[in-house]
Design a protein around this motif. Structure first.
Motif, PDB file in Angstrom:
ATOM      1  N   LEU A   5     -14.842   2.764  29.403  1.00  0.00           N
ATOM      2  CA  LEU A   5     -15.860   1.877  28.856  1.00  0.00           C
ATOM      3  C   LEU A   5     -15.999   0.708  29.818  1.00  0.00           C
ATOM      4  O   LEU A   5     -14.995   0.170  30.285  1.00  0.00           O
ATOM      5  CB  LEU A   5     -15.442   1.361  27.481  1.00  0.00           C
ATOM      6  CG  LEU A   5     -16.384   0.393  26.769  1.00  0.00           C
ATOM      7  CD1 LEU A   5     -16.271   0.559  25.260  1.00  0.00           C
ATOM      8  CD2 LEU A   5     -16.159  -1.052  27.135  1.00  0.00           C
ATOM      9  N   VAL A   6     -17.229   0.303  30.122  1.00  0.00           N
ATOM     10  CA  VAL A   6     -17.448  -0.854  30.979  1.00  0.00           C
ATOM     11  C   VAL A   6     -18.179  -1.925  30.187  1.00  0.00           C
ATOM     12  O   VAL A   6     -19.185  -1.657  29.537  1.00  0.00           O
ATOM     13  CB  VAL A   6     -18.205  -0.501  32.282  1.00  0.00           C
ATOM     14  CG1 VAL A   6     -19.559   0.103  32.005  1.00  0.00           C
ATOM     15  CG2 VAL A   6     -18.353  -1.720  33.181  1.00  0.00           C
ATOM     16  N   LEU A  29     -17.769   7.952  32.028  1.00  0.00           N
ATOM     17  CA  LEU A  29     -18.224   6.746  31.356  1.00  0.00           C
ATOM     18  C   LEU A  29     -18.644   7.129  29.946  1.00  0.00           C
ATOM     19  O   LEU A  29     -19.578   7.905  29.759  1.00  0.00           O
ATOM     20  CB  LEU A  29     -19.394   6.109  32.110  1.00  0.00           C
ATOM     21  CG  LEU A  29     -19.910   4.803  31.522  1.00  0.00           C
ATOM     22  CD1 LEU A  29     -18.851   3.707  31.604  1.00  0.00           C
ATOM     23  CD2 LEU A  29     -21.171   4.350  32.248  1.00  0.00           C
ATOM     24  N   VAL A  30     -17.941   6.605  28.943  1.00  0.00           N
ATOM     25  CA  VAL A  30     -18.229   6.982  27.558  1.00  0.00           C
ATOM     26  C   VAL A  30     -18.983   5.901  26.793  1.00  0.00           C
ATOM     27  O   VAL A  30     -19.540   6.182  25.727  1.00  0.00           O
ATOM     28  CB  VAL A  30     -16.948   7.368  26.789  1.00  0.00           C
ATOM     29  CG1 VAL A  30     -16.347   8.645  27.367  1.00  0.00           C
ATOM     30  CG2 VAL A  30     -15.939   6.239  26.766  1.00  0.00           C
ATOM     31  N   THR A  45     -15.579   3.148  18.540  1.00  0.00           N
ATOM     32  CA  THR A  45     -16.255   4.436  18.379  1.00  0.00           C
ATOM     33  C   THR A  45     -15.884   5.421  19.485  1.00  0.00           C
ATOM     34  O   THR A  45     -15.551   6.568  19.222  1.00  0.00           O
ATOM     35  CB  THR A  45     -17.789   4.232  18.371  1.00  0.00           C
ATOM     36  OG1 THR A  45     -18.121   3.327  17.319  1.00  0.00           O
ATOM     37  CG2 THR A  45     -18.516   5.537  18.167  1.00  0.00           C
ATOM     38  N   ALA A  46     -15.933   4.955  20.738  1.00  0.00           N
ATOM     39  CA  ALA A  46     -15.738   5.846  21.898  1.00  0.00           C
ATOM     40  C   ALA A  46     -14.274   6.153  22.196  1.00  0.00           C
ATOM     41  O   ALA A  46     -13.973   7.141  22.847  1.00  0.00           O
ATOM     42  CB  ALA A  46     -16.400   5.235  23.135  1.00  0.00           C
ATOM     43  N   ARG A  47     -13.351   5.273  21.747  1.00  0.00           N
ATOM     44  CA  ARG A  47     -11.911   5.451  22.001  1.00  0.00           C
ATOM     45  C   ARG A  47     -11.629   5.707  23.489  1.00  0.00           C
ATOM     46  O   ARG A  47     -11.053   6.738  23.863  1.00  0.00           O
ATOM     47  CB  ARG A  47     -11.330   6.589  21.169  1.00  0.00           C
ATOM     48  CG  ARG A  47     -11.683   6.576  19.690  1.00  0.00           C
ATOM     49  CD  ARG A  47     -11.320   5.323  18.987  1.00  0.00           C
ATOM     50  NE  ARG A  47      -9.898   5.237  18.670  1.00  0.00           N
ATOM     51  CZ  ARG A  47      -9.384   4.274  17.920  1.00  0.00           C
ATOM     52  NH1 ARG A  47     -10.152   3.334  17.433  1.00  0.00           N
ATOM     53  NH2 ARG A  47      -8.108   4.229  17.680  1.00  0.00           N
ATOM     54  N   PRO A  48     -12.007   4.779  24.366  1.00  0.00           N
ATOM     55  CA  PRO A  48     -11.793   4.989  25.802  1.00  0.00           C
ATOM     56  C   PRO A  48     -10.317   4.919  26.182  1.00  0.00           C
ATOM     57  O   PRO A  48      -9.523   4.264  25.505  1.00  0.00           O
ATOM     58  CB  PRO A  48     -12.562   3.824  26.432  1.00  0.00           C
ATOM     59  CG  PRO A  48     -12.487   2.742  25.409  1.00  0.00           C
ATOM     60  CD  PRO A  48     -12.583   3.462  24.084  1.00  0.00           C
ATOM     61  N   LEU A  73      -6.970  -1.165  19.523  1.00  0.00           N
ATOM     62  CA  LEU A  73      -6.904   0.042  20.354  1.00  0.00           C
ATOM     63  C   LEU A  73      -5.718  -0.064  21.315  1.00  0.00           C
ATOM     64  O   LEU A  73      -5.899  -0.125  22.530  1.00  0.00           O
ATOM     65  CB  LEU A  73      -8.207   0.212  21.142  1.00  0.00           C
ATOM     66  CG  LEU A  73      -9.427   0.474  20.270  1.00  0.00           C
ATOM     67  CD1 LEU A  73     -10.547  -0.455  20.647  1.00  0.00           C
ATOM     68  CD2 LEU A  73      -9.840   1.906  20.401  1.00  0.00           C
ATOM     69  N   PRO A  74      -4.502  -0.074  20.791  1.00  0.00           N
ATOM     70  CA  PRO A  74      -3.335  -0.274  21.660  1.00  0.00           C
ATOM     71  C   PRO A  74      -3.162   0.811  22.720  1.00  0.00           C
ATOM     72  O   PRO A  74      -2.533   0.574  23.746  1.00  0.00           O
ATOM     73  CB  PRO A  74      -2.160  -0.301  20.679  1.00  0.00           C
ATOM     74  CG  PRO A  74      -2.653   0.405  19.466  1.00  0.00           C
ATOM     75  CD  PRO A  74      -4.136   0.135  19.401  1.00  0.00           C
ATOM     76  N   GLU A  75      -3.750   1.990  22.485  1.00  0.00           N
ATOM     77  CA  GLU A  75      -3.624   3.076  23.454  1.00  0.00           C
ATOM     78  C   GLU A  75      -4.574   2.908  24.644  1.00  0.00           C
ATOM     79  O   GLU A  75      -4.366   3.515  25.696  1.00  0.00           O
ATOM     80  CB  GLU A  75      -3.865   4.428  22.774  1.00  0.00           C
ATOM     81  CG  GLU A  75      -5.294   4.671  22.313  1.00  0.00           C
ATOM     82  CD  GLU A  75      -5.724   3.947  21.025  1.00  0.00           C
ATOM     83  OE1 GLU A  75      -6.906   4.085  20.669  1.00  0.00           O
ATOM     84  OE2 GLU A  75      -4.906   3.258  20.393  1.00  0.00           O
ATOM     85  N   SER A  76      -5.602   2.094  24.493  1.00  0.00           N
ATOM     86  CA  SER A  76      -6.556   1.858  25.597  1.00  0.00           C
ATOM     87  C   SER A  76      -5.981   0.851  26.580  1.00  0.00           C
ATOM     88  O   SER A  76      -5.444  -0.181  26.182  1.00  0.00           O
ATOM     89  CB  SER A  76      -7.885   1.321  25.056  1.00  0.00           C
ATOM     90  OG  SER A  76      -8.535   2.275  24.252  1.00  0.00           O
ATOM     91  N   LYS A  77      -6.093   1.164  27.854  1.00  0.00           N
ATOM     92  CA  LYS A  77      -5.641   0.256  28.911  1.00  0.00           C
ATOM     93  C   LYS A  77      -6.832  -0.622  29.308  1.00  0.00           C
ATOM     94  O   LYS A  77      -7.959  -0.137  29.406  1.00  0.00           O
ATOM     95  CB  LYS A  77      -5.163   1.029  30.138  1.00  0.00           C
ATOM     96  CG  LYS A  77      -4.137   2.086  29.848  1.00  0.00           C
ATOM     97  CD  LYS A  77      -2.849   1.500  29.373  1.00  0.00           C
ATOM     98  CE  LYS A  77      -1.804   2.594  29.223  1.00  0.00           C
ATOM     99  NZ  LYS A  77      -0.617   2.150  28.555  1.00  0.00           N
ATOM    100  N   ILE A  78      -6.572  -1.903  29.543  1.00  0.00           N
ATOM    101  CA  ILE A  78      -7.640  -2.841  29.895  1.00  0.00           C
ATOM    102  C   ILE A  78      -7.467  -3.307  31.333  1.00  0.00           C
ATOM    103  O   ILE A  78      -6.378  -3.744  31.715  1.00  0.00           O
ATOM    104  CB  ILE A  78      -7.647  -4.055  28.956  1.00  0.00           C
ATOM    105  CG1 ILE A  78      -7.853  -3.606  27.506  1.00  0.00           C
ATOM    106  CG2 ILE A  78      -8.733  -5.056  29.378  1.00  0.00           C
ATOM    107  CD1 ILE A  78      -7.656  -4.713  26.475  1.00  0.00           C
TER     108      ILE A  78
END
Length: 133
Positions: A5-6, A29-30, A45-48, A73-78
């Protein structure tokens, strides 16, 4: 496939990142967002796997969005993708739990490598803003 996600308030930047990601067969790109609030909504929604997040955006900026994204969203890396090269920004964002801090002046190949690295569990900080201690 690494879902990305951007979030950046500049359409041209998002267009460029979209084109860059299209060159990598393992990146997809989701979702896109123009501010932090939209980034949170789209991420839910997208769960990137990886979120590319600008700092300065209208409304809710990156600094305010990171704690919400980390909690929801702890599983998503930022990865913070920014023009700001001050070490104090790096410290603040690393303290908040981001996985990367990349300057917008980086080469496209560096951004792709950073996305892959944080997805594998690494930490990426642009050498121009690396901090000691």
């Amino acid at each position: 496939m690494i879902k990305v996600l951007v979030a950046d308030d500049h359409t041209l930047v998002r267009d460029g990142i979209r084109a860059l990601l299209a060159t990598a067969s393992d990146l997809q790109l989701v979702a896109e967002a123009a501010d932090g609030r939209e980034a949170i909504e789209r991420a839910q929604t997208a769960r990137p796997d990886v979120i590319l997040l600008d700092i300065a955006m209208p409304g809710l900026g990156g600094l305010e969005a990171v704690p919400v994204l980390r909690r929801e969203l702890p599983e998503s890396k930022i990865i913070i993708l920014t023009q700001y090269d001050q070490p104090e920004y790096v410290r603040r964002f690393l303290h908040l739990g981001v996985a990367g801090y990349v300057l917008k002046k980086a080469a496209g190949t560096e951004l792709i490598a950073a996305i892959r690295a944080v997805h594998r569990g690494g930490l990426v900080v642009d050498p121009a803003v690396a901090i000691n201690g």
